[in-house]
Design a protein around this motif. Structure first.
Motif, PDB file in Angstrom:
ATOM      1  N   SER A  78       0.804  -1.219   0.000  1.00 22.83           N
ATOM      2  CA  SER A  78       0.000   0.000   0.000  1.00 22.83           C
ATOM      3  C   SER A  78       0.838   1.271   0.000  1.00 22.83           C
ATOM      4  CB  SER A  78      -0.952   0.003   1.197  1.00 22.83           C
ATOM      5  OG  SER A  78      -0.233  -0.064   2.412  1.00 22.83           O
ATOM      6  N   SER A  79       1.983   1.276   0.693  1.00 22.70           N
ATOM      7  CA  SER A  79       2.771   2.505   0.788  1.00 22.70           C
ATOM      8  C   SER A  79       3.458   2.858  -0.525  1.00 22.70           C
ATOM      9  CB  SER A  79       3.822   2.374   1.894  1.00 22.70           C
ATOM     10  OG  SER A  79       4.739   1.331   1.593  1.00 22.70           O
ATOM     11  N   TYR A  80       3.488   1.939  -1.462  1.00 22.24           N
ATOM     12  CA  TYR A  80       4.098   2.187  -2.766  1.00 22.24           C
ATOM     13  C   TYR A  80       3.128   2.861  -3.736  1.00 22.24           C
ATOM     14  CZ  TYR A  80       8.332  -0.547  -1.883  1.00 22.24           C
ATOM     15  OH  TYR A  80       9.518  -1.006  -1.398  1.00 22.24           O
ATOM     16  N   HIS A  81       1.869   2.926  -3.380  1.00 19.75           N
ATOM     17  CA  HIS A  81       0.855   3.348  -4.341  1.00 19.75           C
ATOM     18  C   HIS A  81      -0.087   4.372  -3.701  1.00 19.75           C
ATOM     19  CE1 HIS A  81       2.254   0.137  -6.975  1.00 19.75           C
ATOM     20  NE2 HIS A  81       2.236  -0.655  -5.912  1.00 19.75           N
ATOM     21  N   VAL A  82       0.425   5.603  -3.581  1.00 19.11           N
ATOM     22  CA  VAL A  82      -0.348   6.683  -2.964  1.00 19.11           C
ATOM     23  C   VAL A  82      -0.099   7.978  -3.736  1.00 19.11           C
ATOM     24  CG1 VAL A  82      -0.386   5.707  -0.637  1.00 19.11           C
ATOM     25  CG2 VAL A  82       1.530   7.155  -1.341  1.00 19.11           C
ATOM     26  N   ILE A  83      -0.952   8.959  -3.512  1.00 21.07           N
ATOM     27  CA  ILE A  83      -0.759  10.296  -4.080  1.00 21.07           C
ATOM     28  C   ILE A  83       0.283  11.034  -3.239  1.00 21.07           C
ATOM     29  CG2 ILE A  83      -1.876  12.542  -4.435  1.00 21.07           C
ATOM     30  CD1 ILE A  83      -4.429  10.966  -5.161  1.00 21.07           C
ATOM     31  N   THR A  84       1.251  11.633  -3.920  1.00 19.74           N
ATOM     32  CA  THR A  84       2.363  12.295  -3.242  1.00 19.74           C
ATOM     33  C   THR A  84       2.485  13.776  -3.584  1.00 19.74           C
ATOM     34  OG1 THR A  84       3.781  11.490  -5.033  1.00 19.74           O
ATOM     35  CG2 THR A  84       3.748  10.210  -2.978  1.00 19.74           C
ATOM     36  N   ALA A  85       1.734  14.258  -4.570  1.00 16.16           N
ATOM     37  CA  ALA A  85       1.858  15.653  -4.997  1.00 16.16           C
ATOM     38  C   ALA A  85       0.499  16.153  -5.473  1.00 16.16           C
ATOM     39  CB  ALA A  85       2.885  15.794  -6.116  1.00 16.16           C
ATOM     40  N   LEU A  86       0.261  17.442  -5.251  1.00 21.22           N
ATOM     41  CA  LEU A  86      -1.042  18.019  -5.541  1.00 21.22           C
ATOM     42  C   LEU A  86      -0.898  19.524  -5.717  1.00 21.22           C
ATOM     43  CD1 LEU A  86      -4.215  17.842  -5.517  1.00 21.22           C
ATOM     44  CD2 LEU A  86      -4.067  17.987  -3.021  1.00 21.22           C
ATOM     45  N   ASP A  87      -1.505  20.072  -6.764  1.00 22.38           N
ATOM     46  CA  ASP A  87      -1.537  21.521  -6.936  1.00 22.38           C
ATOM     47  C   ASP A  87      -2.708  21.886  -7.835  1.00 22.38           C
ATOM     48  OD1 ASP A  87      -0.869  24.185  -6.623  1.00 22.38           O
ATOM     49  OD2 ASP A  87       1.166  23.984  -7.395  1.00 22.38           O
ATOM     50  N   GLU A  88      -3.039  23.168  -7.863  1.00 22.61           N
ATOM     51  CA  GLU A  88      -4.204  23.654  -8.592  1.00 22.61           C
ATOM     52  C   GLU A  88      -3.785  24.638  -9.672  1.00 22.61           C
ATOM     53  OE1 GLU A  88      -8.568  25.290  -7.259  1.00 22.61           O
ATOM     54  OE2 GLU A  88      -6.832  26.296  -6.396  1.00 22.61           O
ATOM     55  N   ASP A  89      -4.457  24.581 -10.804  1.00 17.69           N
ATOM     56  CA  ASP A  89      -4.155  25.474 -11.918  1.00 17.69           C
ATOM     57  C   ASP A  89      -4.504  26.924 -11.571  1.00 17.69           C
ATOM     58  OD1 ASP A  89      -3.349  25.100 -14.892  1.00 17.69           O
ATOM     59  OD2 ASP A  89      -4.958  26.584 -14.942  1.00 17.69           O
ATOM     60  N   TYR A  90      -3.757  27.836 -12.173  1.00 20.66           N
ATOM     61  CA  TYR A  90      -4.000  29.264 -11.959  1.00 20.66           C
ATOM     62  C   TYR A  90      -5.024  29.825 -12.933  1.00 20.66           C
ATOM     63  CZ  TYR A  90       0.150  29.530  -8.964  1.00 20.66           C
ATOM     64  OH  TYR A  90       1.059  29.368  -7.942  1.00 20.66           O
ATOM     65  N   PHE A  91      -5.255  29.130 -14.051  1.00 22.00           N
ATOM     66  CA  PHE A  91      -6.061  29.703 -15.118  1.00 22.00           C
ATOM     67  C   PHE A  91      -7.392  28.987 -15.326  1.00 22.00           C
ATOM     68  CE2 PHE A  91      -1.621  30.592 -16.077  1.00 22.00           C
ATOM     69  CZ  PHE A  91      -1.651  31.959 -16.324  1.00 22.00           C
ATOM     70  N   THR A  92      -7.384  27.654 -15.243  1.00 20.55           N
ATOM     71  CA  THR A  92      -8.580  26.872 -15.536  1.00 20.55           C
ATOM     72  C   THR A  92      -9.327  26.550 -14.254  1.00 20.55           C
ATOM     73  OG1 THR A  92      -7.478  25.886 -17.444  1.00 20.55           O
ATOM     74  CG2 THR A  92      -9.451  24.779 -16.626  1.00 20.55           C
ATOM     75  N   GLN A  93     -10.589  26.915 -14.210  1.00 19.70           N
ATOM     76  CA  GLN A  93     -11.407  26.675 -13.029  1.00 19.70           C
ATOM     77  C   GLN A  93     -11.525  25.187 -12.742  1.00 19.70           C
ATOM     78  OE1 GLN A  93     -12.551  29.354 -11.416  1.00 19.70           O
ATOM     79  NE2 GLN A  93     -13.662  28.317  -9.786  1.00 19.70           N
ATOM     80  N   ASN A  94     -11.330  24.812 -11.465  1.00 24.48           N
ATOM     81  CA  ASN A  94     -11.515  23.448 -10.975  1.00 24.48           C
ATOM     82  C   ASN A  94     -10.498  22.443 -11.527  1.00 24.48           C
ATOM     83  OD1 ASN A  94     -13.815  24.094  -9.402  1.00 24.48           O
ATOM     84  ND2 ASN A  94     -15.117  23.932 -11.209  1.00 24.48           N
ATOM     85  N   GLN A  95      -9.427  22.899 -12.147  1.00 30.01           N
ATOM     86  CA  GLN A  95      -8.431  21.957 -12.660  1.00 30.01           C
ATOM     87  C   GLN A  95      -7.284  21.807 -11.676  1.00 30.01           C
ATOM     88  OE1 GLN A  95      -7.462  21.309 -16.878  1.00 30.01           O
ATOM     89  NE2 GLN A  95      -5.454  22.160 -16.395  1.00 30.01           N
ATOM     90  N   ILE A  96      -7.007  20.567 -11.294  1.00 26.69           N
ATOM     91  CA  ILE A  96      -5.881  20.312 -10.402  1.00 26.69           C
ATOM     92  C   ILE A  96      -4.951  19.282 -11.037  1.00 26.69           C
ATOM     93  CG2 ILE A  96      -7.254  20.891  -8.362  1.00 26.69           C
ATOM     94  CD1 ILE A  96      -7.198  17.943  -7.632  1.00 26.69           C
ATOM     95  N   TYR A  97      -3.743  19.215 -10.488  1.00 28.61           N
ATOM     96  CA  TYR A  97      -2.708  18.302 -10.957  1.00 28.61           C
ATOM     97  C   TYR A  97      -2.309  17.394  -9.803  1.00 28.61           C
ATOM     98  CZ  TYR A  97      -2.493  21.659 -14.750  1.00 28.61           C
ATOM     99  OH  TYR A  97      -2.831  22.490 -15.802  1.00 28.61           O
ATOM    100  N   VAL A  98      -2.064  16.128 -10.127  1.00 29.52           N
ATOM    101  CA  VAL A  98      -1.807  15.115  -9.119  1.00 29.52           C
ATOM    102  C   VAL A  98      -0.609  14.279  -9.548  1.00 29.52           C
ATOM    103  CG1 VAL A  98      -2.744  13.079  -7.942  1.00 29.52           C
ATOM    104  CG2 VAL A  98      -4.242  15.007  -8.489  1.00 29.52           C
ATOM    105  N   GLY A  99       0.281  13.962  -8.604  1.00 25.77           N
ATOM    106  CA  GLY A  99       1.370  13.026  -8.848  1.00 25.77           C
ATOM    107  C   GLY A  99       1.332  11.913  -7.840  1.00 25.77           C
ATOM    108  N   THR A 100       1.824  10.736  -8.213  1.00 27.34           N
ATOM    109  CA  THR A 100       1.759   9.572  -7.334  1.00 27.34           C
ATOM    110  C   THR A 100       3.143   8.969  -7.123  1.00 27.34           C
ATOM    111  OG1 THR A 100       1.471   7.823  -9.011  1.00 27.34           O
ATOM    112  CG2 THR A 100      -0.501   9.064  -8.347  1.00 27.34           C
ATOM    113  N   SER A 101       3.233   8.126  -6.113  1.00 26.24           N
ATOM    114  CA  SER A 101       4.494   7.449  -5.807  1.00 26.24           C
ATOM    115  C   SER A 101       4.869   6.421  -6.857  1.00 26.24           C
ATOM    116  CB  SER A 101       4.406   6.784  -4.426  1.00 26.24           C
ATOM    117  OG  SER A 101       3.370   5.820  -4.418  1.00 26.24           O
TER     118      SER A 101
END
Length: 204
Positions: A78-101
């Motif tokens: 389980s610890s190998y497969h999690v979300i590790t990064a998160l941020d939100e776009d400055y221009f597009t409403q409701n758009q976020i970016y996600v990175g994983t382990s």
């Protein structure tokens, strides 16, 4: 807001009120340092990442799942497969970016469960951060660490087309893990600061 291990977030007000809350499900696998953020577009909204994205409304959010599993699933534990990064776009409403382990990078709209994997062209490495440009629409920066795979290269990539293609911008950084990246605002993306295990490096 502050967080203790395994994604337990606590809210505090000037009146002294504390409210602890976690994801929609306490059974969700999550990083020791689970990423979460207050929306820069709507301060009444928060995002948090376990193996899926959770959307919270209000200052003491009621969390609801806003994505399916964005990892490869439980393959190596389980610890190998999690979300590790998160941020939100400055221009597009409701758009976020996600990175994983496990090397996935996604962009999507949590309000309607719409997600696109934009990992193609990136190394198959743990994603340590993902940040959209504050100045240029569709520009994204991703940092990765390969320590788990005995890869000591520095990994910083940039996309100028919303994640369709990627270019390395690691330049002459030493062979060391890159843990985060700051895109200095007000400089048209010309000043970047990379946080590495050997210290902070800046480029003009």
């Amino acid at each position: 807001y502050y967080e203790i291990q395994n994604g337990f977030i606590v809210g505090h007000t000037s009146a002294g009120f504390n409210a602890g809350f976690s994801g929609e499900s306490d059974e969700d696998r999550r990083s020791w340092d689970m990423p979460y953020m207050i929306s820069r577009q709507n301060p009444e909204k928060m995002y948090a990442g376990t193996y899926r994205i959770h959307l919270g409304e209000g200052h003491i959010p009621f969390w609801v799942a806003a994505s399916e599993d964005l990892t490869d699933g439980v393959i190596f534990g389980s610890s190998y497969h999690v979300i590790t990064a998160l941020d939100e776009d400055y221009f597009t409403q409701n758009q976020i970016y996600v990175g994983t382990s496990d090397a996935n990078v996604w962009k999507g709209d949590p309000s309607n469960f719409s997600w696109t994997n934009i990992s193609a062209g990136l190394p198959n490495r743990y994603v340590s951060s993902v940040h959209p440009s504050p100045h240029v629409a569709d520009r994204i920066f991703v940092t990765q660490t390969g320590y788990r795979d005995n890869d000591f290269s520095s990994h910083i990539h940039r996309s100028d087309d919303g994640g369709l293609t990627w270019t390395s911008v690691a330049g002459d950084l030493p062979a060391v893990s890159v843990n985060d990246l700051a895109v200095i605002p007000g400089r048209a993306d010309s000043v970047l600061c990379a946080a590495t295990d050997w210290g902070v490096f800046i480029t003009l």
